[in-house]
Design a protein around this motif. Structure first.
Motif, PDB file in Angstrom:
ATOM      1  N   ASN A   1     -11.315  11.146  45.161  1.00  0.00           N
ATOM      2  CA  ASN A   1     -10.293  10.132  44.941  1.00  0.00           C
ATOM      3  C   ASN A   1      -9.342  10.558  43.823  1.00  0.00           C
TER       4      ASN A   1
ATOM      5  N   ALA B   1      -6.172   3.860  57.531  1.00  0.00           N
ATOM      6  CA  ALA B   1      -5.503   4.710  56.541  1.00  0.00           C
ATOM      7  C   ALA B   1      -4.002   4.453  56.568  1.00  0.00           C
TER       8      ALA B   1
ATOM      9  N   THR C   1      -9.162   4.748  48.265  1.00  0.00           N
ATOM     10  CA  THR C   1      -9.164   6.198  48.123  1.00  0.00           C
ATOM     11  C   THR C   1      -7.728   6.670  48.224  1.00  0.00           C
ATOM     12  N   CYS C   2      -7.205   7.234  47.150  1.00  0.00           N
ATOM     13  CA  CYS C   2      -5.804   7.662  47.087  1.00  0.00           C
ATOM     14  C   CYS C   2      -5.722   9.184  46.931  1.00  0.00           C
TER      15      CYS C   2
ATOM     16  N   ILE D   1     -12.672   6.618  59.605  1.00  0.00           N
ATOM     17  CA  ILE D   1     -11.273   6.188  59.547  1.00  0.00           C
ATOM     18  C   ILE D   1     -10.869   5.544  60.872  1.00  0.00           C
TER      19      ILE D   1
ATOM     20  N   TYR E   1      -7.591   3.865  52.765  1.00  0.00           N
ATOM     21  CA  TYR E   1      -7.183   5.231  52.439  1.00  0.00           C
ATOM     22  C   TYR E   1      -5.667   5.279  52.306  1.00  0.00           C
TER      23      TYR E   1
ATOM     24  N   ALA F   1     -10.798  12.838  51.315  1.00  0.00           N
ATOM     25  CA  ALA F   1     -11.050  11.399  51.334  1.00  0.00           C
ATOM     26  C   ALA F   1     -12.397  11.082  51.969  1.00  0.00           C
TER      27      ALA F   1
END
Length: 422
Positions: free
Chosen positions: A332, A8, A137-138, A38, A109, A327
C-alpha cells in the motif's frame, strides 16, 4: 490479501503520453486475472474529476480485444485532467468526497496513473482513508514524458517522446542542410520540459558525429547566456553551413525568468509558457541576420504512438501490471519503479518506492549529462538514453493509417444524491 472482494478505481492524470494506455491495459488485464480479489475496474472519466463527480466508467463492458488494443493506442482512453487536489488541511471536503464515492461503489483499490502531483494525491488518499475508517489500497503508477520522477530509473512515456524528438531533429537537420546555401540557415525546434531538460537532451542522440544536427541544445538547468549562444550559432553556420537547435520550453535566464514567460499560470499554478522557439529564432535574426524556421513539437511529441519505443511500451504495461500485483500482495502507498541492472547489455527489473518519497519531487538532469559548455549532451547521457528509445512497436495499419481503439466508456449508475461542484 484483501479480506473481501472489492472493486478498483483507475484514473489517468496530467498530460497524456503515447503509452499511458499501455499502463491502463496492464491494470485492467491483470485485474481481470484476479477475479477472486478484485471485482470490477472502474475508471474515472477525466481523471480524478470522475471520482469527485461520481462519473465512473465500467471497464468490464469493454471487450478483451478492445482492452488489448489500448496497448497501441495513444493519449488517455478515459480522459485525463490537470486538477490538483489541495492539501487535506485546505480542503478536506475533496478527500472526504473521494472516500464517499469509493465507499458507495465498494472500491477498495485506487490506482492513480500520473506524475509527482498524482503520487501526492494517492498518498493523501491512503492516509485519509485510514483515519476515516475506510482503509484503501492506494498504488501510484508512474507516467510522465518529462522523465522527472525520482527513484525510478526512467518514466513511462519518456522513451517514446525521446525517440520522436531525436528522429525529428535528425530529419529536419537533413532538410535544412540541403537548403542552407540559398535559404534557411537556422532551425529551432521547441520541446517540452518546464524544469527538467530530459526531452531536450534526447535530441542530442541524433548527433553521432561532428556537424550532425542538433548543434545546440538549450536546457532549463543551464542559465541562458545570450552572447555565448549567439557566438556558437554563428560558428556553426560558418563551419557547417547551418545551425539546428533544440530548446526546452523551460529555458530561462540566470535570474530564473523564462525566455517565454506568458505572464499567466495553469491549473497547477505553474507559469504558462508562451513558446520559446520564436523568441530564440527572432533573437538570431535580430542579432545575426540569418534566415530561420522554427517548430513547436507540442502535442505531436507526446501523441506519436506510430513511432513509440518498444522499450517504453513494454515498461508502461509492466508498471500497470505491477501496480495490481502489488495491491493483491497487500502492499500500500507505493509506486512500482523501473530498476536498471548493472549489466553490459540493457536489462531492467521492477522495484518499488513509497509514495511519500515520490510526491512532488522533481528529478533534474545531472550536470554530468550536459556538456562542459552547457549546450549539448555527454557520452554518459547518451549511454543512459539510448536503451530507452530502442525497438519499434508499430500499431496496426489500415489504408495507410494507424488503427486506434475508441472505447465505449459506459457510465456506472450513480448512487449518491449529493452532487459535487468542481
Amino acid at each position: 490479501m484483501a479480506a473481501k472482494k472489492q472493486n478498483a478505481f483507475y484514473a489517468q492524470s496530467g498530460g497524456v503520453t503515447s503509452v499511458i494506455n499501455a499502463s491502463a491495459c496492464g491494470v485492467i488485464e491483470t485485474a481481470r486475472q484476479h477475479k477472486k480479489v478484485i471485482g470490477k475496474v472502474y475508471a474515472g472519466r477525466n481523471g480524478i474529476i470522475g471520482a469527485l463527480t461520481e462519473d465512473l466508467i465500467d471497464t468490464s463492458k469493454e471487450s478483451k480485444k478492445d482492452i488489448a488494443a489500448l496497448k497501441h493506442t495513444p493519449s488517455g482512453a478515459f480522459g485525463s485532467c490537470r486538477y490538483k487536489l489541495k492539501s487535506i488541511e485546505e480542503n478536506r471536503a475533496e478527500y472526504e468526497r473521494l472516500i464517499e464515492v469509493f465507499k458507495a461503489h465498494d472500491i477498495g483499490y485506487f490506482f492513480y496513473n500520473g506524475g509527482g502531483d498524482s503520487m501526492d494525491t494517492a498518498h493523501k488518499v491512503s492516509q485519509l482513508s485510514e483515519t476515516m475508517g475506510y482503509p484503501m489500497t492506494c498504488i501510484g503508477i508512474p507516467k510522465t514524458v518529462d522523465n522527472d520522477l525520482p527513484i525510478t530509473d526512467n518514466c513511462p512515456g519518456f522513451g517514446s517522446v525521446a525517440k520522436y524528438v531525436a528522429v525529428s531533429i535528425r530529419e529536419a537537420g537533413f532538410d535544412v542542410a540541403s537548403m542552407a546555401k540559398t535559404s534557411t540557415k537556422v532551425f529551432v525546434m521547441e520541446v517540452m520540459g518546464r524544469h527538467a531538460g530530459w526531452i531536450a537532451a534526447a535530441g542530442g542522440l541524433a548527433a553521432e558525429k561532428e556537424g550532425d544536427s542538433p548543434h545546440i541544445i538549450l536546457f532549463p538547468e543551464i542559465a541562458f547566456n545570450k552572447e555565448k549562444f549567439l557566438k556558437k550559432v554563428n560558428r556553426c553556420v560558418k563551419k557547417f553551413g547551418y545551425c539546428a537547435i533544440v530548446v526546452s520550453e523551460g529555458a530561462k535566464y540566470k535570474d530564473g525568468t523564462f525566455l517565454a514567460d506568458a505572464g499567466t499560470v495553469d491549473a497547477f499554478g505553474h507559469k504558462q509558457l508562451g513558446g520559446v522557439a520564436p523568441v530564440v529564432a527572432q533573437m538570431v535574426k535580430a542579432e545575426l541576420g540569418f534566415k530561420y524556421h522554427w517548430a513547436v513539437s507540442d502535442y505531436l511529441q507526446r501523441a506519436a504512438r506510430h513511432i513509440a519505443s518498444a522499450t517504453d511500451v513494454e515498461q508502461a504495461y509492466a508498471m500497470g501490471q505491477a501496480a495490481v500485483e502489488f495491491a493483491v500482495a497487500g502492499k500500500n502507498s507505493v509506486m512500482p519503479t523501473i530498476v536498471r541492472k548493472n549489466t553490459k547489455s540493457y536489462k531492467w527489473s521492477i522495484g518499488e518506492a513509497p509514495l511519500s518519497a515520490v510526491a512532488n519531487v522533481e528529478k533534474m538532469m545531472p550536470r554530468k549529462y550536459i556538456s562542459a559548455d552547457g549546450m549539448h549532451i555527454t557520452d554518459a547521457c547518451r549511454d543512459y538514453m539510448l536503451p530507452l528509445i530502442k525497438g519499434e512497436s508499430y500499431p496496426p495499419y489500415k489504408n495507410g493509417l494507424p488503427q486506434y481503439v475508441t472505447l465505449k466508456n459506459e457510465p456506472v449508475k450513480k448512487k449518491l444524491r449529493k452532487k459535487f461542484e468542481i
